[in-house]
Design a protein around this motif. Structure first.
Motif, PDB file in Angstrom:
ATOM      1  N   THR A 153       0.871  -1.308   0.156  1.00 27.01           N
ATOM      2  CA  THR A 153       0.012  -0.007   0.076  1.00 27.01           C
ATOM      3  C   THR A 153       0.960   1.155   0.224  1.00 27.01           C
ATOM      4  O   THR A 153       0.603   2.316  -0.745  1.00 27.01           O
ATOM      5  CB  THR A 153      -1.019  -0.058   1.375  1.00 27.01           C
ATOM      6  N   ASP A 154       1.913   1.018   0.784  1.00 23.44           N
ATOM      7  CA  ASP A 154       2.945   2.296   0.792  1.00 23.44           C
ATOM      8  C   ASP A 154       3.279   2.572  -0.816  1.00 23.44           C
ATOM      9  O   ASP A 154       3.432   3.835  -1.028  1.00 23.44           O
ATOM     10  CB  ASP A 154       4.078   2.087   1.759  1.00 23.44           C
ATOM     11  N   GLU A 155       3.640   1.766  -1.388  1.00 23.55           N
ATOM     12  CA  GLU A 155       4.130   1.931  -2.877  1.00 23.55           C
ATOM     13  C   GLU A 155       3.057   2.471  -3.720  1.00 23.55           C
ATOM     14  O   GLU A 155       3.139   3.245  -4.495  1.00 23.55           O
ATOM     15  CB  GLU A 155       4.916   0.473  -3.450  1.00 23.55           C
ATOM     16  N   LEU A 156       1.933   1.732  -3.356  1.00 23.59           N
ATOM     17  CA  LEU A 156       0.619   2.506  -4.283  1.00 23.59           C
ATOM     18  C   LEU A 156       0.516   3.768  -4.082  1.00 23.59           C
ATOM     19  O   LEU A 156       0.308   4.613  -4.966  1.00 23.59           O
ATOM     20  CB  LEU A 156      -0.582   1.659  -4.091  1.00 23.59           C
ATOM     21  N   GLU A 157       0.723   4.130  -2.797  1.00 25.55           N
ATOM     22  CA  GLU A 157       0.141   5.656  -2.428  1.00 25.55           C
ATOM     23  C   GLU A 157       1.309   6.547  -2.658  1.00 25.55           C
ATOM     24  O   GLU A 157       1.079   7.649  -3.246  1.00 25.55           O
ATOM     25  CB  GLU A 157       0.238   5.426  -0.542  1.00 25.55           C
ATOM     26  N   LEU A 158       2.477   6.029  -3.009  1.00 30.54           N
ATOM     27  CA  LEU A 158       3.758   6.891  -3.226  1.00 30.54           C
ATOM     28  C   LEU A 158       3.438   7.024  -4.787  1.00 30.54           C
ATOM     29  O   LEU A 158       3.481   8.447  -5.362  1.00 30.54           O
ATOM     30  CB  LEU A 158       4.938   5.975  -3.308  1.00 30.54           C
TER      31      LEU A 158
END
Lengths: 331, 80
Positions: A153-158
């Motif tokens: 999710t962190d990667e998607l959010e970034l």
């Protein structure tokens, strides 16, 4: 009651907002699924996104990629909850015992899926560990998977945040190119034509040299705002770098693209940018309707840029149409 | 190396993002990532994963996110 879990319209809007569907494989997600496979000691792992009627895999190891009808996927069950879904023996579970993914390839026998929840609470899909043998997943392993899911999710959010240009509010080049790739895919799949406009502010260096970079930034911001205000809801405005912008006109043929380009050009010409002194600029436009010959965002941009160069060479503050690739004639 | 990145069980000690100038719009995202990374390390420990595997896993993830973060910063600044 957790309303976000039953708000399918909101969830699909979130999936759209993250602009992840049908994008190319990316190393960070490949690394995470690779680590899930190794740490959980499973033969298969995936990052799945649940669209309206299909499951699409952003990353997978040990299994075939491609779309799966949503109704037969395990992950469509996973996203109904905030908690991980554990299936120790799919053949013994009445929900899945007749499932074609259990009775046939990839022969899923056990499953651990963790919802990929956005910060505002929508489940986009799930991170999955799958085995071809029945097995249980202990609480420690489930917590590890929850941590890996948070990193996905962190990667998607970034990526979501990085799709907006800091100065102008337009899409970044990267976000814009993703949209171009989708338009190419729409042409291939649904025969839907789109057009690309690229524009470059005329004599922008002179603005910076004469009035300073803060004035130059004001110009870029004002043009970004103006373009986005004029664009249709279905159009995408992007800043391609420096003083160059792109506008993707979805479902637009050549005549519509020429008309739109002229409208954008005139709007910039009329714009008075609040500064001391007030500033006025013009822009040159290149127009390229998506051709079946074009199979990458890079090629499409290059074609539009070729026309943009012609507009510059022809005296600036004008719109030019890209020549046909094959014949060299103007379209 | 399980604890190398941990500080008081919450933040990262040897902060791999310390040298980057982070736009405000990305600060929240980065903070969440720090917390999530630290939680992963704790959970891998609890699950009995070897020190060696934890170290290699976290190194891969940190470097991967750092590259993506740099790309995001450049992209947001209109630098391609």
């Amino acid at each position: 009651m957790d309303t976000k879990l039953v708000d399918e319209g909101g969830r699909l809007a979130a999936v759209k907002r993250y602009e992840i569907l049908d994008t190319a494989p990316e190393a960070p997600f490949e690394r995470i699924t690779g680590l899930v496979k190794a740490v959980m000691n499973v033969p298969m792992a995936s990052v799945s996104i649940i669209d309206a009627d299909r499951q699409w895999l952003k990353s997978c190891v040990g299994m075939a990629d491609g779309d799966t009808p949503r109704e037969i996927t395990f992950c469509t069950h996973t996203i109904q909850s905030r908690e991980p879904m554990v299936i120790a023996d799919a053949a013994a579970d009445p929900r899945f015992s007749e499932n074609p993914l259990v009775t046939g390839p990839p022969h899923i026998a056990s499953y651990l899926g963790v919802p990929l929840a956005t910060p505002d609470g929508y489940n986009l899909g799930s991170l999955c560990a799958l085995d071809t043998k029945p097995r249980d997943f202990n609480p420690g392993q489930i917590e590890v998977m929850k941590s890996f899911a948070a990193l996905v999710t962190d990667e998607l959010e970034l990526r979501r945040i990085a799709q907006v240009d800091f100065l102008t509010g337009a899409a970044t080049r990267r976000g814009f190119c993703l949209e171009l790739e989708k338009a190419i895919s729409r042409l291939v799949r649904h025969r839907r034509v789109s057009a690309l406009l690229t524009l470059d502010i005329d004599h922008f260096k002179r603005v910076n040299d004469t009035h300073g970079h803060p004035a130059g930034d004001l110009v870029l911001r004002a043009i970004g705002v103006r373009l986005m205000r004029i664009a249709r809801a279905s159009d995408i405005v992007g800043r391609l770098g420096g003083e160059e912008f792109g506008i993707l006109l979805t479902d637009a043929d050549l005549a519509e693209a020429i008309e739109s380009a002229e409208r954008f050009r005139a709007a910039i010409e009329e714009l008075v940018i609040e500064s001391d002194p007030p500033l006025r600029v013009t822009a040159s436009f290149g127009i390229a309707v998506l051709s079946p010959d074009c199979n990458s965002a890079h090629d499409w941009l290059a074609t539009a840029d070729h026309a943009l160069y012609e507009a510059k060479r022809g005296g600036r503050n004008r719109c030019c149409v890209a020549p046909d690739y094959r014949t060299g004639r103007a379209r | 190396m399980g604890d190398t990145y941990l500080k008081d069980g919450e933040g990262l000690r040897a902060d791999p993002f310390d040298d980057l100038e982070i736009p405000d719009a990305l600060l929240g995202s980065l903070q969440r990532h720090r917390v999530n990374l630290a939680q992963l390390v704790r959970n891998l420990h609890s699950a009995g994963v070897s020190e060696e595997q934890i170290e290699s896993s976290v190194s891969v993830l940190v470097e991967s996110y750092r590259q993506e973060l740099l790309r995001a910063i450049r992209s947001m600044m209109g630098e391609g």
